[in-house]
Design a protein around this motif. Structure first.
Motif, PDB file in Angstrom:
ATOM      1  N   ILE A  20      -8.654 -15.682 -14.420  1.00  0.00           N
ATOM      2  CA  ILE A  20      -9.310 -16.731 -13.647  1.00  0.00           C
ATOM      3  C   ILE A  20      -8.335 -17.830 -13.231  1.00  0.00           C
ATOM      4  O   ILE A  20      -8.395 -18.329 -12.105  1.00  0.00           O
ATOM      5  CB  ILE A  20     -10.476 -17.328 -14.463  1.00  0.00           C
ATOM      6  N   GLY A  21      -7.447 -18.229 -14.107  1.00  0.00           N
ATOM      7  CA  GLY A  21      -6.476 -19.270 -13.819  1.00  0.00           C
ATOM      8  C   GLY A  21      -5.351 -18.773 -12.921  1.00  0.00           C
ATOM      9  O   GLY A  21      -5.381 -17.655 -12.402  1.00  0.00           O
ATOM     10  N   ASN A  22      -4.345 -19.626 -12.753  1.00  0.00           N
ATOM     11  CA  ASN A  22      -3.175 -19.206 -11.977  1.00  0.00           C
ATOM     12  C   ASN A  22      -2.471 -18.028 -12.632  1.00  0.00           C
ATOM     13  O   ASN A  22      -1.935 -17.145 -11.952  1.00  0.00           O
ATOM     14  CB  ASN A  22      -2.182 -20.365 -11.845  1.00  0.00           C
ATOM     15  N   VAL A  23      -2.504 -18.021 -13.962  1.00  0.00           N
ATOM     16  CA  VAL A  23      -1.817 -16.965 -14.706  1.00  0.00           C
ATOM     17  C   VAL A  23      -2.450 -16.876 -16.086  1.00  0.00           C
ATOM     18  O   VAL A  23      -2.951 -17.869 -16.628  1.00  0.00           O
ATOM     19  CB  VAL A  23      -0.293 -17.268 -14.790  1.00  0.00           C
ATOM     20  N   GLY A  24      -2.475 -15.676 -16.635  1.00  0.00           N
ATOM     21  CA  GLY A  24      -2.984 -15.463 -17.983  1.00  0.00           C
ATOM     22  C   GLY A  24      -1.934 -14.789 -18.842  1.00  0.00           C
ATOM     23  O   GLY A  24      -1.040 -14.097 -18.329  1.00  0.00           O
ATOM     24  N   THR A  44      -1.652 -12.068 -13.204  1.00  0.00           N
ATOM     25  CA  THR A  44      -1.817 -13.012 -12.100  1.00  0.00           C
ATOM     26  C   THR A  44      -2.222 -12.268 -10.825  1.00  0.00           C
ATOM     27  O   THR A  44      -1.897 -11.084 -10.651  1.00  0.00           O
ATOM     28  CB  THR A  44      -0.538 -13.828 -11.843  1.00  0.00           C
ATOM     29  N   ASN A  45      -2.914 -12.978  -9.952  1.00  0.00           N
ATOM     30  CA  ASN A  45      -3.216 -12.471  -8.609  1.00  0.00           C
ATOM     31  C   ASN A  45      -2.255 -13.019  -7.568  1.00  0.00           C
ATOM     32  O   ASN A  45      -2.372 -12.685  -6.383  1.00  0.00           O
ATOM     33  CB  ASN A  45      -4.657 -12.844  -8.226  1.00  0.00           C
ATOM     34  N   ASP A  46      -1.322 -13.848  -7.992  1.00  0.00           N
ATOM     35  CA  ASP A  46      -0.373 -14.512  -7.093  1.00  0.00           C
ATOM     36  C   ASP A  46       0.859 -13.621  -6.920  1.00  0.00           C
ATOM     37  O   ASP A  46       1.636 -13.426  -7.860  1.00  0.00           O
ATOM     38  CB  ASP A  46       0.007 -15.871  -7.697  1.00  0.00           C
ATOM     39  N   VAL A  97      -3.366 -23.717 -14.203  1.00  0.00           N
ATOM     40  CA  VAL A  97      -4.138 -23.277 -15.363  1.00  0.00           C
ATOM     41  C   VAL A  97      -3.518 -21.989 -15.895  1.00  0.00           C
ATOM     42  O   VAL A  97      -3.384 -20.999 -15.166  1.00  0.00           O
ATOM     43  CB  VAL A  97      -5.622 -23.046 -15.020  1.00  0.00           C
ATOM     44  N   ILE A  98      -3.116 -22.035 -17.163  1.00  0.00           N
ATOM     45  CA  ILE A  98      -2.504 -20.894 -17.851  1.00  0.00           C
ATOM     46  C   ILE A  98      -3.459 -20.484 -18.965  1.00  0.00           C
ATOM     47  O   ILE A  98      -3.644 -21.214 -19.942  1.00  0.00           O
ATOM     48  CB  ILE A  98      -1.142 -21.278 -18.446  1.00  0.00           C
ATOM     49  N   GLU A  99      -4.095 -19.335 -18.834  1.00  0.00           N
ATOM     50  CA  GLU A  99      -5.057 -18.889 -19.843  1.00  0.00           C
ATOM     51  C   GLU A  99      -4.338 -18.217 -21.016  1.00  0.00           C
ATOM     52  O   GLU A  99      -3.622 -17.238 -20.823  1.00  0.00           O
ATOM     53  CB  GLU A  99      -6.051 -17.905 -19.238  1.00  0.00           C
ATOM     54  N   ASP A 100      -4.565 -18.741 -22.211  1.00  0.00           N
ATOM     55  CA  ASP A 100      -4.092 -18.081 -23.429  1.00  0.00           C
ATOM     56  C   ASP A 100      -5.193 -17.115 -23.851  1.00  0.00           C
ATOM     57  O   ASP A 100      -6.190 -17.495 -24.457  1.00  0.00           O
ATOM     58  CB  ASP A 100      -3.814 -19.116 -24.523  1.00  0.00           C
ATOM     59  N   ASN A 101      -4.983 -15.853 -23.508  1.00  0.00           N
ATOM     60  CA  ASN A 101      -6.006 -14.822 -23.709  1.00  0.00           C
ATOM     61  C   ASN A 101      -5.646 -13.881 -24.854  1.00  0.00           C
ATOM     62  O   ASN A 101      -6.069 -12.733 -24.883  1.00  0.00           O
ATOM     63  CB  ASN A 101      -6.190 -14.021 -22.411  1.00  0.00           C
ATOM     64  N   ALA A 102      -4.880 -14.376 -25.814  1.00  0.00           N
ATOM     65  CA  ALA A 102      -4.415 -13.519 -26.908  1.00  0.00           C
ATOM     66  C   ALA A 102      -5.565 -12.992 -27.763  1.00  0.00           C
ATOM     67  O   ALA A 102      -5.417 -11.959 -28.413  1.00  0.00           O
ATOM     68  CB  ALA A 102      -3.433 -14.294 -27.792  1.00  0.00           C
ATOM     69  N   GLN A 103      -6.722 -13.694 -27.770  1.00  0.00           N
ATOM     70  CA  GLN A 103      -7.809 -13.292 -28.654  1.00  0.00           C
ATOM     71  C   GLN A 103      -9.045 -12.778 -27.920  1.00  0.00           C
ATOM     72  O   GLN A 103     -10.045 -12.474 -28.566  1.00  0.00           O
ATOM     73  CB  GLN A 103      -8.205 -14.478 -29.550  1.00  0.00           C
ATOM     74  N   ALA A 104      -9.004 -12.680 -26.596  1.00  0.00           N
ATOM     75  CA  ALA A 104     -10.253 -12.403 -25.875  1.00  0.00           C
ATOM     76  C   ALA A 104     -10.139 -11.303 -24.833  1.00  0.00           C
ATOM     77  O   ALA A 104     -10.960 -11.244 -23.917  1.00  0.00           O
ATOM     78  CB  ALA A 104     -10.767 -13.682 -25.216  1.00  0.00           C
ATOM     79  N   ILE A 105      -9.188 -10.400 -24.961  1.00  0.00           N
ATOM     80  CA  ILE A 105      -9.069  -9.368 -23.941  1.00  0.00           C
ATOM     81  C   ILE A 105     -10.327  -8.491 -23.931  1.00  0.00           C
ATOM     82  O   ILE A 105     -10.829  -8.084 -24.974  1.00  0.00           O
ATOM     83  CB  ILE A 105      -7.791  -8.513 -24.133  1.00  0.00           C
TER      84      ILE A 105
END
Length: 385
Positions: free
Chosen positions: A180-184, A205-207, A155-163
């Motif tokens: 939340i996902g593997n990477v944002g 990422t937390n990874d 899961v790759i979060e596209d967070n360009a509009q919601a920081i």
């Protein structure tokens, strides 16, 4: 009344220039323009704000998405599911990496990717899902992560509009959008809720292993100078942009509250007006926008116009000195670059409806009540004829 802007960066700058100017000047004086101390300071401060282990700054939001996918080791031909109703950058990077974009429909209420559509689109070639937190509100991440875990998908979060937005789980716990996902991936384009004075982006990422890989990718694949361990790109956040972002980061929550305040004012003015459907927050099951809203940061304030001419309204607003935008007028599956015989129009009823109805109004931290009153009264008069 002050001139109405779609985004008032000049007004925002006037309020923070006493902090921004010295921060920029410090970079100029120490001449550490690439990977300087300000980049590392901002990185650490953003990690603390988001509650995530790793923030890797990069040159822009599109690069952030591409690098996230590169870091996950996706291969040509792998299928990546994402929303049909969003900006092209999301699908653009999928195509650039020779992955196979799989576009699916969105929800009518929050404009975000539809869970049932994701499930229907999964095949043995599916390797990842890219939810887009559109207009400032998180997609249904709990459900998306359940699907991803069931089918062993990234899961790759596209967070360009919601920081800065929070996602609330069923048990009441919260997490920041993009963590939340593997990477944002996010963008710091100037008009974003947290924007710099040029281009910029970041990956979250937390990874630990993924973070290590991504840090090499952003810098030509190097971990030691002239030792290229992975195929990389040149995508670094420059120090001046980091200085601007670090000066603005402490104000992000207040910026988002100002946007929420403006959104509530808009919603109240449009209440009961036929033909106007106002935005709602759906993460916590709220009706409208609750008093303690933290799940929608209103990068855009987007109406739906039913039973009236949206395009005529847009023209009328522009003639009245009110900027507006249509995000987005053409579904991605109908764009020449991404058209594919695999797509069936019957699978996109909501997207095909939204592109005819949506209109975004001015939304930024400097909006005042007088401007909102003028905007809303102009729209209501037009709708009521």
């Amino acid at each position: 009344m002050r001139k109405i802007q779609m985004v008032d960066l000049k007004g925002q700058y006037a309020d923070i220039k006493d902090v921004v100017n010295p921060s920029i000047q410090e970079v100029i004086e120490n001449t550490a323009f690439i990977n300087g101390p300000k980049v590392h300071e901002f990185q650490k401060n953003l990690e603390n704000y988001l509650g995530i282990k790793h923030v890797i700054p990069c040159a822009n939001g599109t690069d952030a998405l591409q690098i996230a996918m590169m870091g996950l080791g996706l291969k040509p031909g792998d299928e990546v599911i994402t929303a049909d109703f969003t900006f092209a950058a999301t699908v653009e990077v999928i195509a650039l990496l020779q992955l196979t974009p799989v576009l699916v429909d969105v929800n009518e209420g929050d404009f975000n990717i539809n869970i049932d559509a994701i499930k229907k689109a999964i095949t043995p070639k599916t390797k990842a899902i890219v939810p887009v937190h559109l207009f400032g509100q998180c997609a249904n991440m709990e459900a998306i992560m359940e699907v991803a875990n069931e089918y062993n998908l990234f899961v790759i979060e596209d967070n360009a509009q919601a920081i800065g937005a929070n996602y609330t789980y069923k048990d009441g716990s919260k997490a920041k959008a993009g963590t939340i996902g593997n990477v944002g991936a996010t963008s710091f384009f100037p008009s974003k809720n947290l924007g710099c004075y040029g281009d910029g982006g970041a990956i979250f990422t937390n990874d630990d292993d993924l973070a290590h890989t991504i840090r090499g990718i952003v810098n030509h694949g190097m971990y030691r100078r002239y030792h290229h361990d992975v195929v990389g790109v040149n995508s670094r956040l420059d120090s001046i942009q980091a200085a601007v972002l670090d000066a603005k980061l402490p104000k992000l929550d207040s910026y988002n509250r100002a946007r929420q305040h403006a959104a509530k004012k808009y919603n109240a003015s449009f209440k009961g007006i036929q033909s106007i459907i106002t935005p709602v927050t759906v993460n916590k099951g709220c009706v409208g926008i609750c008093d303690n809203c933290d799940c929608h940061v209103f990068h855009q304030y987007t109406l739906r116009i039913e039973g009236a001419d949206r395009d005529a309204l847009a023209a009328h607003l522009n003639e009245s000195g009110i900027p507006c935008g249509v995000y987005y007028p053409i579904p991605l599956h109908k764009q020449k670059a991404y058209a594919d015989d695999r797509y069936n129009e019957a699978d996109f009823p909501i997207t095909n409806q939204l592109v005819k109805e949506v209109i975004s109004l001015p939304m930024h931290t400097e909006l005042d009540d007088e401007q909102i009153e003028f905007i809303t009264s102009t729209i209501i008069k037009f709708i009521n004829g």
